[in-house]
Design an enzyme around this catalytic site. Structure first.
Site, mmCIF file in Angstrom:
data_model
loop_
_atom_site.group_PDB
_atom_site.id
_atom_site.type_symbol
_atom_site.label_atom_id
_atom_site.label_comp_id
_atom_site.label_asym_id
_atom_site.label_seq_id
_atom_site.Cartn_x
_atom_site.Cartn_y
_atom_site.Cartn_z
ATOM 1 N N HIS A 194 0.775 -1.329 0.265
ATOM 2 C CA HIS A 194 -0.012 0.054 -0.096
ATOM 3 C C HIS A 194 0.812 1.317 0.000
ATOM 4 C CE1 HIS A 194 -2.732 2.845 1.572
ATOM 5 N NE2 HIS A 194 -3.757 2.029 1.979
ATOM 6 N N GLU A 234 -1.539 1.312 -5.345
ATOM 7 C CA GLU A 234 -1.158 0.035 -4.217
ATOM 8 C C GLU A 234 -1.088 -1.155 -5.246
ATOM 9 O OE1 GLU A 234 -4.010 0.379 -1.196
ATOM 10 O OE2 GLU A 234 -4.217 2.280 -1.615
HETATM 11 C C1 BG6 Z 1 -6.811 2.294 0.943
HETATM 12 C C2 BG6 Z 1 -8.288 1.838 1.004
HETATM 13 O O1 BG6 Z 1 -6.221 1.341 0.322
HETATM 14 O O2 BG6 Z 1 -6.587 2.637 2.191
HETATM 15 C C3 BG6 Z 1 -9.163 2.878 1.453
HETATM 16 O O3 BG6 Z 1 -8.789 1.917 -0.462
HETATM 17 C C4 BG6 Z 1 -8.670 3.291 2.794
HETATM 18 O O4 BG6 Z 1 -10.729 2.480 1.391
HETATM 19 C C5 BG6 Z 1 -7.067 3.719 2.806
HETATM 20 O O5 BG6 Z 1 -9.324 4.074 3.569
HETATM 21 C C6 BG6 Z 1 -6.450 3.712 4.273
HETATM 22 O O6 BG6 Z 1 -6.662 2.702 5.154
HETATM 23 P P1 BG6 Z 1 -6.278 2.478 6.406
HETATM 24 O O7 BG6 Z 1 -6.761 1.424 7.294
HETATM 25 O O8 BG6 Z 1 -4.914 2.594 6.564
HETATM 26 O O9 BG6 Z 1 -6.950 3.992 7.276
#
Ligand code: BG6
Length: 298
Positions: free
Chosen positions: A160, A264
């Site tokens: 990510h 990602e």
């Molecule tokens: C992204 C998702 O990859 O990560 C989003 O598609 C999400 O929906 C974002 O809000 C952040 O996620 P987190 O759990 O790190 O706040």
């Protein structure tokens, strides 16, 4: 732990740090780049290849605390992506980014790159993460289902990656033009390919389907192009929270959203990976940076 790591991995260009909350990280300083990885989550938090500005984005509001995800860098999402489908009390994006990983190898390569190998277990899977900090950042998450596992298993994964940009409203992302996508900000509707580069003009949260393509993030103000190449990944997620969602996230500054975008490298939904006992799968992302003009063709 710190002393043991220092003794075991006494390699020029490699050092270890512990922050005031007890999180331990490895810091890389080589001729090719600087970088850092936290053992919680095997989380790459920074990478700056020689001659370039930092490539990865980190929130000023990030927690660096045990059991809390770091906001920015490269969280590893595993064994599910987003909220857990059957139990919403489980952590978003799975356990991998919250648990400790063990450093099992570190070596300087001939190219000057530093290669780190980390491992952890998330029952019934065994995971390894190999990351090469050089003039490219190469990350491979390998998931193995041991031979003695009781049954086949499936999982989702994502590297990510948060990128630092001059202003998300002025960048474009090429490479996903032919891919249809699930639009998570519009009722998770399946939408057709747009056939044009992505421009971010509002909250964006898209899972692009059945795509193996490289993505190129063009940042004309900073005159740089970031390429995300991948292997073993059939989904690509593009995310920017924009104004309101930024305000709802405690570990994300209200005014920080223009400075980042996530691209990602993932396997999500119908592209989740299915393993039989004894099988493994690797998901790889390779990130490189170029002056914009030299990188216009995919
Ligand atoms: C992204 C998702 O990859 O990560 C989003 O598609 C999400 O929906 C974002 O809000 C952040 O996620 P987190 O759990 O790190 O706040």
């Amino acid at each position: 732990m710190l002393n043991e790591l220092k003794q075991r991995f006494s390699i020029p260009g490699l050092s270890f740090e512990q922050n005031h909350n007890g999180l331990v990280s490895v810091v890389i300083q080589s001729a090719a780049c600087t970088g850092e990885l936290f053992f919680q989550g095997a989380h790459v938090s920074s990478w700056r290849p020689f001659g370039h500005e930092p490539v990865l984005w980190l929130s000023q509001k990030s927690n660096y605390e045990k059991g809390k995800p770091i906001r920015g860098g490269v969280p590893i999402c595993f064994p599910w992506f987003g909220p857990n489908a059957s139990n919403t009390t489980l952590p978003a994006h799975g356990f991998a980014r919250l648990q400790e990983w063990q450093l099992v190898g570190a070596q300087q390569k001939n190219s000057g790159a530093m290669e780190l190998s980390l491992e952890t277990t998330i029952d019934p899977f065994r995971l390894s993460f190999q990351v090469e900090f050089g003039n490219e950042l190469k990350m491979t998450l390998k998931t193995m289902l041991p031979q003695n596992a009781m049954s086949s298993q499936s999982y989702e994964d994502a590297l990510h990656t948060y990128f630092s940009v001059s202003d998300v409203r002025t960048i474009s992302i090429r490479g996903l033009e032919p891919a249809s996508f699930i639009d998570k900000v519009d009722d998770a509707q399946l939408k057709p390919a747009t056939d044009s580069p992505i421009r971010i003009e509002s909250e964006t949260d898209r899972v692009y389907l059945d795509t193996q393509s490289d993505c190129v993030l063009e940042d004309t103000q900073w005159k740089r192009a970031i390429r995300v190449a991948k292997l073993g990944s059939a989904s690509t997620v593009v995310w920017n929270p924009w104004i309101d969602k930024s305000k709802r996230m405690a570990d994300f500054g209200d005014a920080e959203w223009p400075g980042m975008v996530c691209i990602e490298t993932a396997n999500i939904g119908d592209s989740r990976i299915r393993l039989s006992p004894g099988e493994s799968h690797s998901t790889t992302a390779v990130i490189s940076v170029d002056a914009l003009s030299t990188n216009r063709n995919l």
